[in-house]
Design an enzyme around this catalytic site. Structure first.
Site, PDB file in Angstrom:
ATOM      1  N   ASP A 160       0.824  -1.211   0.000  1.00 46.68           N
ATOM      2  CA  ASP A 160       0.000   0.000   0.000  1.00 46.68           C
ATOM      3  C   ASP A 160       0.859   1.263   0.000  1.00 46.68           C
ATOM      4  O   ASP A 160       0.339   2.366  -0.070  1.00 46.68           O
ATOM      5  CB  ASP A 160      -0.930  -0.004   1.227  1.00 46.68           C
ATOM      6  CG  ASP A 160      -2.034   1.042   1.137  1.00 46.68           C
ATOM      7  OD1 ASP A 160      -2.543   1.285   0.029  1.00 46.68           O
ATOM      8  OD2 ASP A 160      -2.373   1.640   2.181  1.00 46.68           O
ATOM      9  N   GLN A 183      -4.718  -1.320  -7.362  1.00 52.53           N
ATOM     10  CA  GLN A 183      -5.421  -0.499  -6.386  1.00 52.53           C
ATOM     11  C   GLN A 183      -6.082   0.674  -7.083  1.00 52.53           C
ATOM     12  O   GLN A 183      -5.515   1.267  -7.994  1.00 52.53           O
ATOM     13  CB  GLN A 183      -4.448   0.031  -5.336  1.00 52.53           C
ATOM     14  CG  GLN A 183      -5.123   0.859  -4.235  1.00 52.53           C
ATOM     15  CD  GLN A 183      -4.117   1.424  -3.249  1.00 52.53           C
ATOM     16  OE1 GLN A 183      -3.636   2.539  -3.418  1.00 52.53           O
ATOM     17  NE2 GLN A 183      -3.788   0.651  -2.222  1.00 52.53           N
ATOM     18  N   SER A 232      -6.976   5.204  -0.149  1.00 54.42           N
ATOM     19  CA  SER A 232      -7.176   3.935  -0.851  1.00 54.42           C
ATOM     20  C   SER A 232      -8.650   3.549  -0.798  1.00 54.42           C
ATOM     21  O   SER A 232      -9.293   3.673   0.241  1.00 54.42           O
ATOM     22  CB  SER A 232      -6.340   2.827  -0.193  1.00 54.42           C
ATOM     23  OG  SER A 232      -4.970   3.164  -0.183  1.00 54.42           O
TER      24      SER A 232
END
Length: 302
Positions: free
Chosen positions: A216, A290, A240
């Site tokens: 991430d 993502q 996110s």
């Protein structure tokens, strides 16, 4: 999955890695129910990679040790509160002959903040191929985090200073820092070497959780490159939204991993990002995608 605290106690780890292993060592509350804590970083919300890693650990604790995660798909629904624990509830969806499926819901204050589905598989032989890694400079030739701080930190915005001053469990060495130094619109791609700053136990379940945590980092930044924007831009609301990973081969976070990233699209206040994670010798060990919120704040909205 071996408790990371057992292996880590054999030697003194640096504070950041010891803390990471601690937050990944979830407390068992009840059958299929686990509790995780957050580090005291001063951030207003929980780091998304932490929630992914803890949710994966929760799922792993309900799966036989001979089955390894091969994919996960997660959605961030609410920002996590770092001042209170996160409860992870695991639903044992299916235990098949070679595949096992789990669903995990993370809750705080009685509301879901994250949900994830994960699939596990026994080790099997089969057809084998991966797209080769592009040539990249060796990580030893790039600036370390300490050198980066010494050279650039005095000139960085306060938010950037706060972010980089903290001791970190994952060291990142980018092949370029141009996006930090300019508002120029750049190609939507970046290459970052990363590895743990101290030893992670040789346990593939834990190694996968640490890689999920690290995946991430920097990924959403890539969608801002073609706009000449930075992740710390106060005019942007950045977060996110969802995160998916596929685990292809054994992982070693104690050696450098190349995180090759690109962003094919940004639209609708969202940026779409892809990442390929290669071992030091150029073998593809995992992939991720993502989509994140990259909303330009309305100055009229309070």
């Amino acid at each position: 999955m071996t408790s990371p605290q057992t292996d880590a106690s054999e030697k003194t780890l640096n504070g950041a890695v010891a803390e990471l292993l601690h937050i990944l060592d979830l407390e068992v509350l009840e059958h299929n129910l686990f509790r995780g804590i957050s580090p005291k970083t001063g951030w207003q919300r929980v780091f998304g990679g932490q929630v992914i890693g803890q949710a994966l650990v929760a799922a792993q604790r309900t799966v036989p040790e001979d089955r390894h995660v091969h994919s996960l798909h997660g959605y961030f629904m609410r920002p996590g509160d770092p001042t209170v624990p996160i409860i992870y509830d695991v639903d044992r969806i299916r235990d098949g002959g070679s595949f096992t499926t789990r669903r995990v819901v993370a809750t705080q204050h009685g509301k879901a903040i994250f949900s994830m589905s994960a699939s596990f598989q026994i080790m099997e032989d089969g057809l084998d191929y991966f797209m080769p890694m592009q040539d990249q400079p060796d990580p030893e030739t790039l600036m370390s985090q300490a050198e980066l701080k010494e050279k650039f930190l005095d000139y960085a915005p306060e938010a950037v200073k706060s972010y980089w001053r903290r001791e970190r469990p994952i060291e990142m060495r980018a092949t370029s820092y141009e996006h930090f130094m300019t508002d120029k619109k750049l190609d939507p791609e970046q290459h970052v070497w990363m590895k743990a700053t101290d030893t992670i136990p040789d346990d593939q379940a834990l190694q996968a959780a640490v890689l999920a945590y690290a995946s991430d980092m920097t990924l959403l930044d890539t969608s801002l490159y073609p706009h000449g924007r930075k992740i710390f831009d106060p005019e942007l609301q950045v977060a996110s939204l969802d995160h998916a990973m596929w685990f292809h081969r054994p992982i070693n976070m104690n050696d450098w991993i190349m995180f090759a990233q690109d962003s094919p699209n940004s639209s609708g206040a969202r940026g779409y990002n892809r990442g390929s994670l290669y071992s030091r010798d150029g073998v593809l060990v995992a992939s991720c995608v993502q989509e994140g919120l990259i909303r330009v704040r309305d100055p009229k909205r309070k």
